[in-house]
Design a protein around this motif. Structure first.
Motif, PDB file in Angstrom:
ATOM      1  N   LYS A   1     -16.972 -50.464  -7.987  1.00  0.00           N
ATOM      2  CA  LYS A   1     -18.065 -49.624  -8.457  1.00  0.00           C
ATOM      3  C   LYS A   1     -19.374 -50.312  -8.081  1.00  0.00           C
ATOM      4  O   LYS A   1     -19.456 -51.524  -7.995  1.00  0.00           O
ATOM      5  CB  LYS A   1     -17.985 -49.442  -9.963  1.00  0.00           C
ATOM      6  CG  LYS A   1     -16.662 -48.864 -10.428  1.00  0.00           C
ATOM      7  CD  LYS A   1     -16.836 -47.468 -10.892  1.00  0.00           C
ATOM      8  CE  LYS A   1     -15.588 -46.935 -11.544  1.00  0.00           C
ATOM      9  NZ  LYS A   1     -14.706 -46.280 -10.649  1.00  0.00           N
TER      10      LYS A   1
ATOM     11  N   LYS B   1     -28.441 -51.680  -3.292  1.00  0.00           N
ATOM     12  CA  LYS B   1     -27.123 -51.449  -3.868  1.00  0.00           C
ATOM     13  C   LYS B   1     -26.508 -52.798  -4.222  1.00  0.00           C
ATOM     14  O   LYS B   1     -26.663 -53.775  -3.485  1.00  0.00           O
ATOM     15  CB  LYS B   1     -26.256 -50.724  -2.844  1.00  0.00           C
ATOM     16  CG  LYS B   1     -24.815 -50.521  -3.244  1.00  0.00           C
ATOM     17  CD  LYS B   1     -24.079 -49.659  -2.249  1.00  0.00           C
ATOM     18  CE  LYS B   1     -23.751 -50.418  -0.993  1.00  0.00           C
ATOM     19  NZ  LYS B   1     -22.832 -49.681  -0.116  1.00  0.00           N
TER      20      LYS B   1
ATOM     21  N   SER C   1     -29.159 -46.829 -11.473  1.00  0.00           N
ATOM     22  CA  SER C   1     -28.280 -45.681 -11.610  1.00  0.00           C
ATOM     23  C   SER C   1     -26.979 -45.920 -10.864  1.00  0.00           C
ATOM     24  O   SER C   1     -26.895 -46.784  -9.991  1.00  0.00           O
ATOM     25  CB  SER C   1     -28.966 -44.431 -11.059  1.00  0.00           C
ATOM     26  OG  SER C   1     -28.105 -43.322 -11.145  1.00  0.00           O
TER      27      SER C   1
ATOM     28  N   THR D   1     -25.581 -43.449  -9.115  1.00  0.00           N
ATOM     29  CA  THR D   1     -25.585 -42.585  -7.932  1.00  0.00           C
ATOM     30  C   THR D   1     -26.916 -42.718  -7.194  1.00  0.00           C
ATOM     31  O   THR D   1     -27.962 -42.858  -7.809  1.00  0.00           O
ATOM     32  CB  THR D   1     -25.382 -41.101  -8.310  1.00  0.00           C
ATOM     33  OG1 THR D   1     -26.465 -40.680  -9.120  1.00  0.00           O
ATOM     34  CG2 THR D   1     -24.070 -40.889  -9.034  1.00  0.00           C
TER      35      THR D   1
ATOM     36  N   LYS E   1     -28.284 -40.391  -5.496  1.00  0.00           N
ATOM     37  CA  LYS E   1     -29.025 -39.135  -5.630  1.00  0.00           C
ATOM     38  C   LYS E   1     -30.070 -39.223  -6.745  1.00  0.00           C
ATOM     39  O   LYS E   1     -31.215 -38.812  -6.572  1.00  0.00           O
ATOM     40  CB  LYS E   1     -28.051 -37.992  -5.909  1.00  0.00           C
ATOM     41  CG  LYS E   1     -28.697 -36.645  -6.026  1.00  0.00           C
ATOM     42  CD  LYS E   1     -27.654 -35.577  -6.304  1.00  0.00           C
ATOM     43  CE  LYS E   1     -28.312 -34.234  -6.501  1.00  0.00           C
ATOM     44  NZ  LYS E   1     -27.337 -33.196  -6.831  1.00  0.00           N
ATOM     45  N   THR E   2     -29.682 -39.772  -7.884  1.00  0.00           N
ATOM     46  CA  THR E   2     -30.596 -39.912  -9.013  1.00  0.00           C
ATOM     47  C   THR E   2     -31.759 -40.829  -8.662  1.00  0.00           C
ATOM     48  O   THR E   2     -32.911 -40.551  -9.004  1.00  0.00           O
ATOM     49  CB  THR E   2     -29.849 -40.472 -10.232  1.00  0.00           C
ATOM     50  OG1 THR E   2     -28.726 -39.649 -10.499  1.00  0.00           O
ATOM     51  CG2 THR E   2     -30.734 -40.537 -11.450  1.00  0.00           C
TER      52      THR E   2
END
Length: 118
Positions: A18, A71, A103, A105, A107-108
């Motif tokens: 993750k 990331k 976050s 994701t 996208k957020t």
């Protein structure tokens, strides 16, 4: 004789690590992407060492308008944010790195940053 191509097996989603995405805002200076990338890595390497940096596994995903999306592994986002506090200079330019949002994701994070679809 016929040569067969073997497909590479992909890791199922349930077994992949993750990750978390962190939006970082760069204040006080305008820095090109390449300088930010190398300066970011060198400063974090000096703070965490190679073993600590491998455990965090930070990757620069997107850099635009003095905002960066980084990331990292799921449980290492707190360590990465703590490491950002110690970065004071990149390429002899004084900067302040402000973590805005974390976050699961991308996208957020892109929506919060104001990036349009890229």
């Amino acid at each position: 004789m016929k040569i067969e191509k073997k497909k590479k097996k992909t890791i199922p989603l349930s077994q992949r690590e993750k990750k978390r995405y962190i939006l970082i805002e760069i204040l006080n200076a305008t820095i090109p992407e390449k300088d930010f990338y190398f300066g970011f890595w060198i400063e974090l390497l000096g703070f965490f060492g190679s073993k600590g940096l491998a455990e965090i596994n930070p990757r620069l995903v997107l850099y635009k308008d003095n905002k960066a999306i980084v990331k990292c592994k799921k449980d290492a986002e707190i360590d990465l944010i703590a490491g950002l506090a110690f970065i004071k200079k990149i390429r002899n330019k004084k900067i302040i790195l402000n973590p805005v949002i974390t976050s699961g994701t991308i996208k957020t994070v892109k929506e919060k940053a104001g990036f349009k679809r890229i």
